[in-house]
Scaffold this motif. Sequence first.
Motif, PDB file in Angstrom:
ATOM      1  N   LEU A   1      39.480  92.190  56.694  1.00 28.52           N
ATOM      2  CA  LEU A   1      39.083  91.424  55.514  1.00 28.52           C
ATOM      3  C   LEU A   1      38.101  92.293  54.739  1.00 28.52           C
ATOM      4  O   LEU A   1      36.967  92.516  55.179  1.00 28.52           O
ATOM      5  CB  LEU A   1      38.439  90.095  55.903  1.00 28.52           C
ATOM      6  N   ASP A   2      38.521  92.779  53.592  1.00 18.21           N
ATOM      7  CA  ASP A   2      37.747  93.769  52.853  1.00 18.21           C
ATOM      8  C   ASP A   2      37.604  93.377  51.394  1.00 18.21           C
ATOM      9  O   ASP A   2      38.600  93.087  50.711  1.00 18.21           O
ATOM     10  CB  ASP A   2      38.435  95.135  52.954  1.00 18.21           C
ATOM     11  N   ARG A   3      36.374  93.328  50.919  1.00 14.01           N
ATOM     12  CA  ARG A   3      36.048  93.145  49.500  1.00 14.01           C
ATOM     13  C   ARG A   3      36.626  91.838  48.955  1.00 14.01           C
ATOM     14  O   ARG A   3      37.208  91.784  47.881  1.00 14.01           O
ATOM     15  CB  ARG A   3      36.531  94.347  48.685  1.00 14.01           C
ATOM     16  N   ASN A   4      36.428  90.775  49.727  1.00 20.63           N
ATOM     17  CA  ASN A   4      36.846  89.451  49.285  1.00 20.63           C
ATOM     18  C   ASN A   4      35.628  88.634  48.855  1.00 20.63           C
ATOM     19  O   ASN A   4      34.510  88.884  49.296  1.00 20.63           O
ATOM     20  CB  ASN A   4      37.590  88.728  50.412  1.00 20.63           C
TER      21      ASN A   4
ATOM     22  N   ASN B   1      37.919  91.723  64.773  1.00 20.82           N
ATOM     23  CA  ASN B   1      38.517  92.010  63.478  1.00 20.82           C
ATOM     24  C   ASN B   1      37.498  92.782  62.646  1.00 20.82           C
ATOM     25  O   ASN B   1      36.359  92.969  63.068  1.00 20.82           O
ATOM     26  CB  ASN B   1      38.908  90.704  62.777  1.00 20.82           C
ATOM     27  N   SER B   2      37.894  93.214  61.465  1.00 21.47           N
ATOM     28  CA  SER B   2      36.998  93.969  60.588  1.00 21.47           C
ATOM     29  C   SER B   2      36.644  93.139  59.363  1.00 21.47           C
ATOM     30  O   SER B   2      37.539  92.640  58.670  1.00 21.47           O
ATOM     31  CB  SER B   2      37.656  95.278  60.144  1.00 21.47           C
ATOM     32  N   PHE B   3      35.337  93.029  59.111  1.00 18.41           N
ATOM     33  CA  PHE B   3      34.822  92.344  57.933  1.00 18.41           C
ATOM     34  C   PHE B   3      33.977  93.355  57.165  1.00 18.41           C
ATOM     35  O   PHE B   3      32.904  93.747  57.636  1.00 18.41           O
ATOM     36  CB  PHE B   3      33.952  91.150  58.327  1.00 18.41           C
ATOM     37  N   THR B   4      34.437  93.786  56.009  1.00 14.13           N
ATOM     38  CA  THR B   4      33.712  94.812  55.260  1.00 14.13           C
ATOM     39  C   THR B   4      33.665  94.459  53.777  1.00 14.13           C
ATOM     40  O   THR B   4      34.654  93.998  53.197  1.00 14.13           O
ATOM     41  CB  THR B   4      34.379  96.192  55.418  1.00 14.13           C
ATOM     42  N   ARG B   5      32.495  94.620  53.167  1.00 15.39           N
ATOM     43  CA  ARG B   5      32.279  94.499  51.723  1.00 15.39           C
ATOM     44  C   ARG B   5      32.643  93.121  51.165  1.00 15.39           C
ATOM     45  O   ARG B   5      33.033  92.990  50.016  1.00 15.39           O
ATOM     46  CB  ARG B   5      33.055  95.593  50.974  1.00 15.39           C
ATOM     47  N   ASN B   6      32.521  92.095  51.983  1.00 16.77           N
ATOM     48  CA  ASN B   6      32.822  90.746  51.513  1.00 16.77           C
ATOM     49  C   ASN B   6      31.562  90.077  50.973  1.00 16.77           C
ATOM     50  O   ASN B   6      30.441  90.455  51.304  1.00 16.77           O
ATOM     51  CB  ASN B   6      33.400  89.913  52.653  1.00 16.77           C
TER      52      ASN B   6
ATOM     53  N   VAL C   1      45.949  92.768  56.443  1.00 13.30           N
ATOM     54  CA  VAL C   1      44.900  93.222  55.545  1.00 13.30           C
ATOM     55  C   VAL C   1      44.763  92.221  54.412  1.00 13.30           C
ATOM     56  O   VAL C   1      45.744  91.927  53.714  1.00 13.30           O
ATOM     57  CB  VAL C   1      45.208  94.623  54.974  1.00 13.30           C
ATOM     58  N   VAL C   2      43.559  91.669  54.243  1.00 15.81           N
ATOM     59  CA  VAL C   2      43.266  90.763  53.132  1.00 15.81           C
ATOM     60  C   VAL C   2      42.189  91.441  52.294  1.00 15.81           C
ATOM     61  O   VAL C   2      41.054  91.615  52.747  1.00 15.81           O
ATOM     62  CB  VAL C   2      42.773  89.394  53.630  1.00 15.81           C
ATOM     63  N   ARG C   3      42.547  91.815  51.077  1.00 12.84           N
ATOM     64  CA  ARG C   3      41.623  92.608  50.257  1.00 12.84           C
ATOM     65  C   ARG C   3      41.642  92.125  48.810  1.00 12.84           C
ATOM     66  O   ARG C   3      42.673  91.735  48.268  1.00 12.84           O
ATOM     67  CB  ARG C   3      42.026  94.087  50.309  1.00 12.84           C
ATOM     68  N   ASP C   4      40.443  92.167  48.198  1.00 10.72           N
ATOM     69  CA  ASP C   4      40.304  91.889  46.768  1.00 10.72           C
ATOM     70  C   ASP C   4      40.798  90.489  46.398  1.00 10.72           C
ATOM     71  O   ASP C   4      41.385  90.285  45.333  1.00 10.72           O
ATOM     72  CB  ASP C   4      41.055  92.943  45.933  1.00 10.72           C
ATOM     73  N   CYS C   5      40.564  89.530  47.287  1.00  9.39           N
ATOM     74  CA  CYS C   5      40.973  88.152  47.007  1.00  9.39           C
ATOM     75  C   CYS C   5      39.749  87.291  46.704  1.00  9.39           C
ATOM     76  O   CYS C   5      38.643  87.580  47.163  1.00  9.39           O
ATOM     77  CB  CYS C   5      41.716  87.563  48.204  1.00  9.39           C
TER      78      CYS C   5
END
Length: 317
Positions: A27-30, A63-68, A1-5
């Motif tokens: 990958l969420d909200r990056n 994979n999941s790509f959300t809110r980036n 999980v990669v988030r808020d980066c």
Amino acid sequence: VVRDCVGYRSVGHGFFMEDGTEVYNVLDRNLAVQAYNTKPLPKQIIPFDKNDGSGFWWANSHNSFTRNVAAECDEYGYFFQAAKTADFDPNLKIMQPDGTKQRVDIRTLPFVRFDDNITHCQRRHGFNLGGGVPFGEPNVGGVGPDEKHPFIIRNFKAFNVHWAIHPVAPSVLIEHLDIQNAEYGIWRPVYNKHAYESIRFVKVPDTTMYAFEPANRPKLGERKPLEPIDDQTPTTVITHVLVRGTTMQVRGVTADNGTVTKVVVNGQAAKATRPNFAEWEITLDHPRVGVRIEAHAEDAAGNVEKRGHVMTWNAGS
């Protein structure tokens, strides 16, 4: 999980997946800002990758790509590139939901989820889904997911770009696409095994909203809607364990291409803190050193996660 980066002024790509075998990542909200064009590295694993400045770059879409958000990158906001070349075979050993590995053509794998992403101020494509670099033949060579498992892109926004989106891969469903201030909207649209629903254009030339439509394009009423099925199991990750006195709070994320109905942690139902259990939490009683925590999810189509996340909590871990 990669988030808020935040990836800022990276040389090459901002956020990228290295060798094409990566699946079930979130990958969420990056935020990727100013990914700069550079040269390929010596002996890099993916030989066709030019490191040409993409905010988000990958060779395996499962994979999941959300809110980036991708902004002001040299070439692309989002770029899916999976070419079959003399020195790269896209048939790779890929992890399956049960933990085993099977050899699969990575070009045929759909997204787990691609929702609510934004691209802004890219020099070329806001989103290049398998197209050429920057022109030429599609890098995926006509290979892609089947009609029952298309690439599904939801709630994508492209602002101040040259080409907004290039959905060249076969079998694509785009729902709720917002394009503003672009020279070209949907670049070279495809109507065989593609479906575009709820598209909004603002400050896009009338003649290039659907740029270079095929001469034999079917009329609107003749186009067949895609009917994707959900036969993928959800994937769950425990991200936090917080102990407060006699209770233990467990938090995590779940990704699925459909509707998640529940997440179960140690036999108890967790509470969704974001829609579709994208984030969830639960409070367990009486934590003890060495306690085993097990989490798995189930979806509306009846798919039950075969290999949930299992961890052991120890004091100080």
